[in-house]
Scaffold this motif. Structure first.
Motif, PDB file in Angstrom:
ATOM      1  N   LYS A 136       0.839  -1.211   0.000  1.00 34.56           N
ATOM      2  CA  LYS A 136       0.000   0.000   0.000  1.00 34.56           C
ATOM      3  C   LYS A 136       0.867   1.252   0.000  1.00 34.56           C
ATOM      4  O   LYS A 136       0.586   2.214  -0.705  1.00 34.56           O
ATOM      5  CB  LYS A 136      -0.935   0.001   1.217  1.00 34.56           C
ATOM      6  CG  LYS A 136      -2.263  -0.595   0.927  1.00 34.56           C
ATOM      7  CD  LYS A 136      -3.314  -0.504   1.982  1.00 34.56           C
ATOM      8  CE  LYS A 136      -3.049   0.131   3.283  1.00 34.56           C
ATOM      9  NZ  LYS A 136      -4.148  -0.017   4.237  1.00 34.56           N
ATOM     10  N   THR A 137       1.921   1.237   0.781  1.00 35.92           N
ATOM     11  CA  THR A 137       2.836   2.374   0.841  1.00 35.92           C
ATOM     12  C   THR A 137       3.544   2.559  -0.500  1.00 35.92           C
ATOM     13  O   THR A 137       3.706   3.688  -0.964  1.00 35.92           O
ATOM     14  CB  THR A 137       3.873   2.185   1.968  1.00 35.92           C
ATOM     15  OG1 THR A 137       3.181   1.930   3.185  1.00 35.92           O
ATOM     16  CG2 THR A 137       4.751   3.406   2.125  1.00 35.92           C
ATOM     17  N   GLU A 146       4.186   5.641  -5.349  1.00 37.08           N
ATOM     18  CA  GLU A 146       4.170   5.663  -6.818  1.00 37.08           C
ATOM     19  C   GLU A 146       3.175   6.694  -7.328  1.00 37.08           C
ATOM     20  O   GLU A 146       3.430   7.374  -8.319  1.00 37.08           O
ATOM     21  CB  GLU A 146       3.834   4.276  -7.356  1.00 37.08           C
ATOM     22  CG  GLU A 146       3.849   4.183  -8.858  1.00 37.08           C
ATOM     23  CD  GLU A 146       5.211   4.415  -9.483  1.00 37.08           C
ATOM     24  OE1 GLU A 146       5.260   4.778 -10.680  1.00 37.08           O
ATOM     25  OE2 GLU A 146       6.244   4.247  -8.796  1.00 37.08           O
ATOM     26  N   MET A 147       2.050   6.830  -6.633  1.00 31.84           N
ATOM     27  CA  MET A 147       1.050   7.828  -7.025  1.00 31.84           C
ATOM     28  C   MET A 147       1.661   9.229  -6.941  1.00 31.84           C
ATOM     29  O   MET A 147       1.506  10.041  -7.859  1.00 31.84           O
ATOM     30  CB  MET A 147      -0.189   7.729  -6.127  1.00 31.84           C
ATOM     31  CG  MET A 147      -1.293   8.709  -6.506  1.00 31.84           C
ATOM     32  SD  MET A 147      -2.776   8.572  -5.511  1.00 31.84           S
ATOM     33  CE  MET A 147      -2.207   9.185  -3.937  1.00 31.84           C
ATOM     34  N   MET A 162       2.370  11.852 -10.034  1.00 33.87           N
ATOM     35  CA  MET A 162       1.822  13.211 -10.023  1.00 33.87           C
ATOM     36  C   MET A 162       2.928  14.225 -10.333  1.00 33.87           C
ATOM     37  O   MET A 162       2.729  15.129 -11.139  1.00 33.87           O
ATOM     38  CB  MET A 162       1.208  13.534  -8.666  1.00 33.87           C
ATOM     39  CG  MET A 162      -0.107  12.886  -8.403  1.00 33.87           C
ATOM     40  SD  MET A 162      -0.602  13.328  -6.715  1.00 33.87           S
ATOM     41  CE  MET A 162      -2.199  12.628  -6.626  1.00 33.87           C
ATOM     42  N   LYS A 163       4.070  14.038  -9.688  1.00 33.06           N
ATOM     43  CA  LYS A 163       5.181  14.973  -9.897  1.00 33.06           C
ATOM     44  C   LYS A 163       5.705  14.897 -11.324  1.00 33.06           C
ATOM     45  O   LYS A 163       6.072  15.917 -11.910  1.00 33.06           O
ATOM     46  CB  LYS A 163       6.315  14.674  -8.911  1.00 33.06           C
ATOM     47  CG  LYS A 163       5.976  15.038  -7.488  1.00 33.06           C
ATOM     48  CD  LYS A 163       7.081  14.647  -6.530  1.00 33.06           C
ATOM     49  CE  LYS A 163       6.673  14.934  -5.100  1.00 33.06           C
ATOM     50  NZ  LYS A 163       7.652  14.424  -4.125  1.00 33.06           N
ATOM     51  N   ALA A 164       5.725  13.682 -11.884  1.00 32.10           N
ATOM     52  CA  ALA A 164       6.242  13.492 -13.241  1.00 32.10           C
ATOM     53  C   ALA A 164       5.185  13.777 -14.304  1.00 32.10           C
ATOM     54  O   ALA A 164       5.483  13.726 -15.498  1.00 32.10           O
ATOM     55  CB  ALA A 164       6.759  12.064 -13.397  1.00 32.10           C
ATOM     56  N   ARG A 183      -0.047   6.246 -16.122  1.00 28.14           N
ATOM     57  CA  ARG A 183       0.375   5.396 -14.997  1.00 28.14           C
ATOM     58  C   ARG A 183      -0.363   5.808 -13.717  1.00 28.14           C
ATOM     59  O   ARG A 183      -0.759   4.962 -12.923  1.00 28.14           O
ATOM     60  CB  ARG A 183       1.885   5.484 -14.821  1.00 28.14           C
ATOM     61  CG  ARG A 183       2.437   4.490 -13.819  1.00 28.14           C
ATOM     62  CD  ARG A 183       3.955   4.468 -13.846  1.00 28.14           C
ATOM     63  NE  ARG A 183       4.491   3.609 -12.831  1.00 28.14           N
ATOM     64  CZ  ARG A 183       4.755   2.323 -12.990  1.00 28.14           C
ATOM     65  NH1 ARG A 183       4.536   1.756 -14.151  1.00 28.14           N
ATOM     66  NH2 ARG A 183       5.245   1.604 -12.009  1.00 28.14           N
ATOM     67  N   LEU A 184      -0.542   7.100 -13.534  1.00 32.13           N
ATOM     68  CA  LEU A 184      -1.252   7.613 -12.362  1.00 32.13           C
ATOM     69  C   LEU A 184      -2.667   7.056 -12.298  1.00 32.13           C
ATOM     70  O   LEU A 184      -3.137   6.663 -11.228  1.00 32.13           O
ATOM     71  CB  LEU A 184      -1.285   9.143 -12.393  1.00 32.13           C
ATOM     72  CG  LEU A 184      -2.049   9.835 -11.267  1.00 32.13           C
ATOM     73  CD1 LEU A 184      -1.424   9.514  -9.911  1.00 32.13           C
ATOM     74  CD2 LEU A 184      -2.077  11.343 -11.500  1.00 32.13           C
TER      75      LEU A 184
END
Length: 147
Positions: free
Chosen positions: A4-5, A10-11, A15-17, A22-23
């Motif tokens: 979960k972490t 990864e989320m 978001m930053k990328a 993928r998000l």
């Protein structure tokens, strides 16, 4: 680090990328986990997350086959992409030799001799192979050995 972490991290990375495709897949997996937690009023552990990811993988695989059969390459490609993203969070797949070894050990442990014992063998194998092998293929192997 638990699954979960890893998904949450990864989320944030997506978001930053600004990686929208993928998000979307990662958010879908997190939503599926949250849905199970709410429905069952539990906190899902790594084994539960793995089961949810395995189920999602199976759904994507089935959809991919249907889209290929329906000659919809655009949708089939999307399902294939989602499978690769989900696979990033799954444990390394077992080899055929490892599957056979675990299967033989489970059959020896349960004393399985005929098809009525298949459930006993599957009960032992499922936790060991969850997310690491296609359980439909394992089921076929068990049937072949028990007949």
């Amino acid at each position: 680090m638990d699954l979960k972490t890893q998904l949450s991290d990864e989320m944030k990375t997506c978001m930053k990328a600004k990686n929208k495709e993928r998000l979307l897949v990662v958010r879908t997996m997190l939503a599926a986990i949250k849905q199970v937690e709410i429905d069952n009023q539990i906190t899902v552990d790594d084994a539960g997350v793995l089961a949810i990811l395995d189920k999602a993988m199976k759904q994507r695989r089935d959809s991919h086959q249907q889209f290929v059969a329906a000659e919809r390459p655009d949708l089939a490609e999307q399902e294939a992409y989602e499978m690769t993203v989900i696979q990033d969070f799954m444990p390394q797949a077992l080899t055929q030799a490892e599957i056979v070894t675990l299967l033989d050990a489970a059959m020896l442990e349960t004393g399985a001799a005929n098809m009525q014992d298949m459930g006993k063998v599957m009960a032992i194998l499922k936790p060991q192979m969850q997310g690491r092998a296609d359980m439909a293929e394992v089921s076929k192997l068990i049937k072949a050995k028990l007949t």
